[in-house]
Motif scaffolding. Structure first.
Motif, PDB file in Angstrom:
ATOM      1  N   VAL A 146       0.837  -1.199   0.000  1.00  0.00           N
ATOM      2  CA  VAL A 146       0.000   0.000   0.000  1.00  0.00           C
ATOM      3  C   VAL A 146       0.868   1.244   0.000  1.00  0.00           C
ATOM      4  O   VAL A 146       1.907   1.302   0.656  1.00  0.00           O
ATOM      5  N   VAL A 147       0.407   2.238  -0.756  1.00  0.00           N
ATOM      6  CA  VAL A 147       1.014   3.560  -0.717  1.00  0.00           C
ATOM      7  C   VAL A 147      -0.034   4.515  -0.166  1.00  0.00           C
ATOM      8  O   VAL A 147      -1.169   4.543  -0.635  1.00  0.00           O
ATOM      9  N   LEU A 148       0.330   5.258   0.866  1.00  0.00           N
ATOM     10  CA  LEU A 148      -0.594   6.230   1.451  1.00  0.00           C
ATOM     11  C   LEU A 148      -0.381   7.580   0.777  1.00  0.00           C
ATOM     12  O   LEU A 148       0.733   8.100   0.753  1.00  0.00           O
ATOM     13  N   LEU A 149      -1.470   8.130   0.248  1.00  0.00           N
ATOM     14  CA  LEU A 149      -1.381   9.440  -0.419  1.00  0.00           C
ATOM     15  C   LEU A 149      -2.198  10.450   0.359  1.00  0.00           C
ATOM     16  O   LEU A 149      -3.370  10.208   0.657  1.00  0.00           O
ATOM     17  N   ALA A 150      -1.597  11.552   0.708  1.00  0.00           N
ATOM     18  CA  ALA A 150      -2.328  12.622   1.382  1.00  0.00           C
ATOM     19  C   ALA A 150      -2.332  13.859   0.503  1.00  0.00           C
ATOM     20  O   ALA A 150      -1.279  14.354   0.101  1.00  0.00           O
ATOM     21  N   CYS A 151      -3.543  14.331   0.214  1.00  0.00           N
ATOM     22  CA  CYS A 151      -3.689  15.567  -0.544  1.00  0.00           C
ATOM     23  C   CYS A 151      -4.099  16.663   0.426  1.00  0.00           C
ATOM     24  O   CYS A 151      -4.716  16.394   1.444  1.00  0.00           O
ATOM     25  N   GLY A 152      -3.789  17.899   0.076  1.00  0.00           N
ATOM     26  CA  GLY A 152      -4.187  18.979   0.970  1.00  0.00           C
ATOM     27  C   GLY A 152      -3.365  20.210   0.698  1.00  0.00           C
ATOM     28  O   GLY A 152      -2.486  20.206  -0.148  1.00  0.00           O
ATOM     29  N   SER A 153      -3.677  21.265   1.450  1.00  0.00           N
ATOM     30  CA  SER A 153      -2.961  22.522   1.222  1.00  0.00           C
ATOM     31  C   SER A 153      -1.561  22.489   1.813  1.00  0.00           C
ATOM     32  O   SER A 153      -0.646  23.098   1.281  1.00  0.00           O
TER      33      SER A 153
ATOM     34  N   PRO B  25       1.420  -2.209  -6.088  1.00  0.00           N
ATOM     35  CA  PRO B  25       1.000  -1.562  -4.846  1.00  0.00           C
ATOM     36  C   PRO B  25      -0.254  -0.723  -5.064  1.00  0.00           C
ATOM     37  O   PRO B  25      -0.441  -0.130  -6.128  1.00  0.00           O
ATOM     38  N   ARG B  26      -1.098  -0.696  -4.084  1.00  0.00           N
ATOM     39  CA  ARG B  26      -2.345   0.051  -4.171  1.00  0.00           C
ATOM     40  C   ARG B  26      -2.220   1.390  -3.482  1.00  0.00           C
ATOM     41  O   ARG B  26      -1.737   1.481  -2.350  1.00  0.00           O
ATOM     42  N   VAL B  27      -2.696   2.422  -4.168  1.00  0.00           N
ATOM     43  CA  VAL B  27      -2.709   3.758  -3.556  1.00  0.00           C
ATOM     44  C   VAL B  27      -3.993   3.928  -2.779  1.00  0.00           C
ATOM     45  O   VAL B  27      -5.071   3.576  -3.253  1.00  0.00           O
ATOM     46  N   LYS B  28      -3.868   4.460  -1.583  1.00  0.00           N
ATOM     47  CA  LYS B  28      -5.054   4.762  -0.782  1.00  0.00           C
ATOM     48  C   LYS B  28      -4.956   6.181  -0.273  1.00  0.00           C
ATOM     49  O   LYS B  28      -3.856   6.698  -0.014  1.00  0.00           O
ATOM     50  N   LEU B  29      -6.124   6.808  -0.131  1.00  0.00           N
ATOM     51  CA  LEU B  29      -6.150   8.202   0.303  1.00  0.00           C
ATOM     52  C   LEU B  29      -6.127   8.266   1.822  1.00  0.00           C
ATOM     53  O   LEU B  29      -6.990   7.696   2.496  1.00  0.00           O
ATOM     54  N   LEU B  30      -5.136   8.960   2.337  1.00  0.00           N
ATOM     55  CA  LEU B  30      -5.009   9.151   3.777  1.00  0.00           C
ATOM     56  C   LEU B  30      -5.582  10.511   4.128  1.00  0.00           C
ATOM     57  O   LEU B  30      -5.286  11.503   3.459  1.00  0.00           O
TER      58      LEU B  30
END
Lengths: 227, 333
Positions: free
Chosen positions: B57-64, B198-203
């Motif tokens: 798993v890859v944790l992806l965080a989007c944001g300012s 690997p699966r990307v998931k939104l953190l």
């Protein structure tokens, strides 16, 4: 108006006997690592090196005595000894020029006990504090109390005649950005092999890992390959 | 699948889901090639029996990340610990993807500063990295597109480096078993096998989850794709309403197995908004953001009343886009 000139952390003596307390030389070392980058807070190991535990008020008295004996002090090198709370020295500066040496009586820094609201609450615990000690702390020294979730420091003050009487000497510092990192939680997380990164300085985490502190089986192997 | 992983640290024991689609021989039976026999009637997510087979798993965080704070960094640590503890996943990477300036949020300072601060913050991390793709786009990019971009990138990387993951992520599960058959000689050393790309998931935090309800902020189809195709790892304050929120949304409810709620026991209120406010008021942010970030902010005087006034009166890009697209598809509205 106050100007804070120094902050000191003095870890408590091992003979305090609190649950899960690791040896004081570790706690002192970790505090020193944590404060490496601070230009105003430092650690004093004196109290932890004594033969036994001493009451907070005695620690405060000792500091006062040693300060008043010192006529000319480069403030950062004062041998201050205290309890496991942060003590703030604050001086009422009439002259803002920091290079001027203040006269002994007018500008002797005031020593105040810095603590969380949870400590204020412990004043109510039977037999934990002597009433006359509490009075001396708030009357002669002063308290700077930082708010903590689930606590009502104003309420604690109102509920206690001693605290009410000297409430002008109790400063309630609010924490605009709550960040409730308790050491209890840290120890629990470490015991379960969970990450405490960004809750403690990296240097302290490395120290804990290198010395196998706070693990459930006495040896903490870290968080796995990727950290 | 109806597994619900709500409690942090509860390890979900891997095992085959009992269903009529499977007929499983008695445990331990192997056919002559050494492979446990299964009969698959449908394409189903095969749950790893072997604990060395985990989904990467890859944790992806989007944001300012305006600015990045210790709270953001904690989200990653909590998410990683949680996913690893399920026994089903292995988190291999964390990606911080700061939003582009075209997002037009109030107080948003230029992306290059926010990128640099994020890089300073992750300097001492072995698994967290900052990605600039999103911030370099001229227009604002929907979150689902960022997820898609990174998932495709991972798939491409897997192609280029086949030893990284043994198996390509293909629709036909039978192929996986064919390859496993060739591979399953008992003499081979047990290496952790990956189950494909690997699966990307939104953190995210609970605030992002709850923002799904803000009118015109998200497209419904985007939310659906996020939870159906990728997955959400949502760090929430213990006792928060996240579960209720999921219950009250048909889309989220349908894909709840792909939404992982992780309890955060430390009350961590270190929002970027509060950091900026503290800076405007001359209050210390020491120990709330990494030291290097605090120094960078101070050195460049990044946050003050002027910076907070950026984009005042400007409509947020997703609102602008979604409202105008709705108008175009329904001109009489």
């Amino acid at each position: 108006m106050y100007q804070v000139i120094e902050g000191i952390i003095s870890p408590v003596n091992d003979s305090y006997g609190k649950k899960d307390l690791v040896a004081s030389h570790h706690r002192v070392a970790m505090a020193q690592l944590a404060l490496q980058t601070s230009d105003w807070i430092r650690v004093d190991p004196w109290e932890s090196e004594q033969a036994q535990w001493m009451e907070t008020v005695k620690v405060l008295r000792l500091i006062e005595r040693s300060r008043s004996k010192t006529a000319d002090y480069p403030v950062k090198h004062l041998p201050l000894h205290h309890h496991n709370q942060l003590l703030k020295s604050s001086a009422q500066m009439e002259d803002p020029d920091p290079s001027k040496t203040p006269s002994a009586s007018a500008a002797l820094p005031e020593l105040k006990l810095l603590c969380g609201a949870d400590v204020l609450k412990t004043f109510q615990t039977p037999n934990l504090w002597k009433d006359e000690h509490i009075q001396e702390i708030v009357e002669k020294f002063g308290l700077v109390c930082v708010s903590r979730r689930g606590h009502d420091p104003k309420g604690y003050i109102l509920d206690s005649p001693i605290l009410r009487q000297f409430q002008h000497n109790i400063h309630l510092a609010r924490e605009p950005i709550q960040n409730e990192i308790s050491a209890t939680y840290i120890r629990k997380a470490l015991g379960q092999g969970q990450s405490v990164k960004y809750l403690l300085p990296d240097t302290v985490i490395a120290y804990i890992r290198d010395h196998g502190l706070y693990s459930s089986d006495g040896s903490w192997t870290g968080k796995g390959k990727i950290s | 699948m109806t597994s619900r992983n709500h409690t942090q640290g509860s390890a979900w024991t891997p095992g085959l889901k009992q269903s009529s689609c499977f007929s499983l021989p008695s445990p331990g039976t192997r056919d002559s090639s050494g492979v446990r026999g299964f009969h698959l009637d449908h394409q189903l997510q095969l749950l790893p029996m072997d604990t060395s087979e985990k989904t990467e798993v890859v944790l992806l965080a989007c944001g300012s990340f305006n600015p990045i704070t210790n709270m953001h960094l904690r989200l990653f640590e909590l998410g990683k610990d949680y996913m690893n503890a399920t026994g089903k996943y292995r988190v291999i990477k964390g990606i911080i993807s700061p939003v582009g300036d075209a997002y037009k949020k109030k107080g948003l300072i230029p992306a290059h500063h926010r990128i640099i601060m994020a890089e300073l913050a992750t300097k001492n991390s072995h698994w967290l990295e900052v990605d600039t793709w999103e911030s370099l786009q001229k227009e604002w990019v929907e979150t689902v597109k960022v997820l898609r971009h990174h998932q495709e990138k991972l798939a491409t990387d897997s192609c280029d480096h086949p030893q990284r993951s043994l198996l390509m992520d293909r629709p036909g599960r039978k192929r996986k078993w064919d390859e496993q058959k060739q591979d399953s000689s008992p003499k081979k050393p047990q290496e952790p096998k990956s189950t494909g790309v690997p699966r990307v998931k939104l953190l995210c935090g609970a605030d992002l989850l709850e923002s799904f309800n803000v009118p015109n902020l998200w497209k419904t189809e985007d939310i659906t794709q996020i939870v159906a195709n990728y997955g959400l790892i949502c760090i929430t304050r213990a006792g928060s309403d996240a579960q209720k929120f999921i219950y009250e949304s048909d889309v989220l409810w349908r894909h709840q197995s792909n939404i992982h709620l992780v309890d955060e026991w430390i009350t961590n209120d270190i929002s970027s908004t509060k950091i900026r406010r503290a800076l405007r008021r001359g209050q210390s942010i020491r120990y709330l953001v990494p030291d290097l970030v605090q120094e960078y902010i101070e050195k460049h005087d990044l946050y003050n009343s002027e910076s907070e006034d950026r984009n005042v009166g400007v409509i947020l890009a997703p609102l602008q886009r979604n409202i105008s697209e709705a108008k175009h598809s329904n001109p009489t509205a």
